[in-house]
Design a protein around this motif. Structure first.
Motif, PDB file in Angstrom:
ATOM      1  N   ALA A 142       0.859  -1.177   0.000  1.00  0.00           N
ATOM      2  CA  ALA A 142       0.000   0.000   0.000  1.00  0.00           C
ATOM      3  C   ALA A 142       0.898   1.231   0.000  1.00  0.00           C
ATOM      4  CB  ALA A 142      -0.906   0.001   1.221  1.00  0.00           C
ATOM      5  N   ASP A 143       0.699   2.111  -1.004  1.00  0.00           N
ATOM      6  CA  ASP A 143       1.521   3.307  -1.104  1.00  0.00           C
ATOM      7  C   ASP A 143       0.782   4.343  -1.940  1.00  0.00           C
ATOM      8  OD1 ASP A 143       3.666   5.009  -0.847  1.00  0.00           O
ATOM      9  OD2 ASP A 143       4.788   4.115  -2.501  1.00  0.00           O
ATOM     10  N   ASP A 144       0.658   5.548  -1.451  1.00  0.00           N
ATOM     11  CA  ASP A 144       0.030   6.655  -2.182  1.00  0.00           C
ATOM     12  C   ASP A 144      -1.345   6.294  -2.756  1.00  0.00           C
ATOM     13  OD1 ASP A 144       2.132   8.393  -1.672  1.00  0.00           O
ATOM     14  OD2 ASP A 144       3.228   7.751  -3.466  1.00  0.00           O
ATOM     15  N   GLY A 145      -2.154   5.593  -1.992  1.00  0.00           N
ATOM     16  CA  GLY A 145      -3.499   5.268  -2.439  1.00  0.00           C
ATOM     17  C   GLY A 145      -3.578   4.068  -3.369  1.00  0.00           C
ATOM     18  N   ILE A 146      -2.459   3.478  -3.671  1.00  0.00           N
ATOM     19  CA  ILE A 146      -2.433   2.288  -4.526  1.00  0.00           C
ATOM     20  C   ILE A 146      -2.123   1.095  -3.641  1.00  0.00           C
ATOM     21  CG2 ILE A 146      -1.293   1.139  -6.451  1.00  0.00           C
ATOM     22  CD1 ILE A 146      -0.568   3.936  -7.501  1.00  0.00           C
ATOM     23  N   SER A 147      -2.925   0.061  -3.775  1.00  0.00           N
ATOM     24  CA  SER A 147      -2.664  -1.130  -2.967  1.00  0.00           C
ATOM     25  C   SER A 147      -2.819  -2.371  -3.836  1.00  0.00           C
ATOM     26  CB  SER A 147      -3.615  -1.202  -1.773  1.00  0.00           C
ATOM     27  OG  SER A 147      -4.937  -1.346  -2.213  1.00  0.00           O
TER      28      SER A 147
END
Length: 69
Positions: free
Chosen positions: A47-52
Motif C-alpha cells: 500500500a503506497d500513495d493510495g495504490i494497494s
C-alpha cells in the motif's frame, strides 16, 4: 542414479495454477520416480500513495530420480 530437482512457480491470478504446472511436468516426464514434492505459498500486500495490491505466489520443488531401464 542421480537425484534431480525441478522448481515451479505460479501467481494465483496468472494463467497457470501450480497444480497445472506440477501435473504438466509429471505428464511430460513419465520416466521419473517422485521422491518428494515441497509446496510453499506466499502472500504479500503493498500500500503506497493510495495504490494497494495483494500478490499471491505458489511454488513447488519436485525432487525426483530418473528410472533406469
Amino acid at each position: 542414479m542421480a537425484i534431480k530437482t525441478k522448481f515451479l512457480t505460479s501467481h494465483r491470478h496468472g494463467l497457470n495454477d501450480i497444480d497445472d504446472l506440477i501435473n504438466n511436468f509429471l505428464g511430460e516426464n513419465p520416466e521419473i520416480e517422485i521422491i518428494d514434492i515441497k509446496f510453499q505459498s506466499n502472500v504479500s500486500a503493498v500500500a503506497d500513495d493510495g495504490i494497494s495490491g495483494t500478490y499471491y505466489n505458489d511454488s513447488a520443488l519436485i525432487i525426483y530420480k530418473e528410472v533406469e531401464e
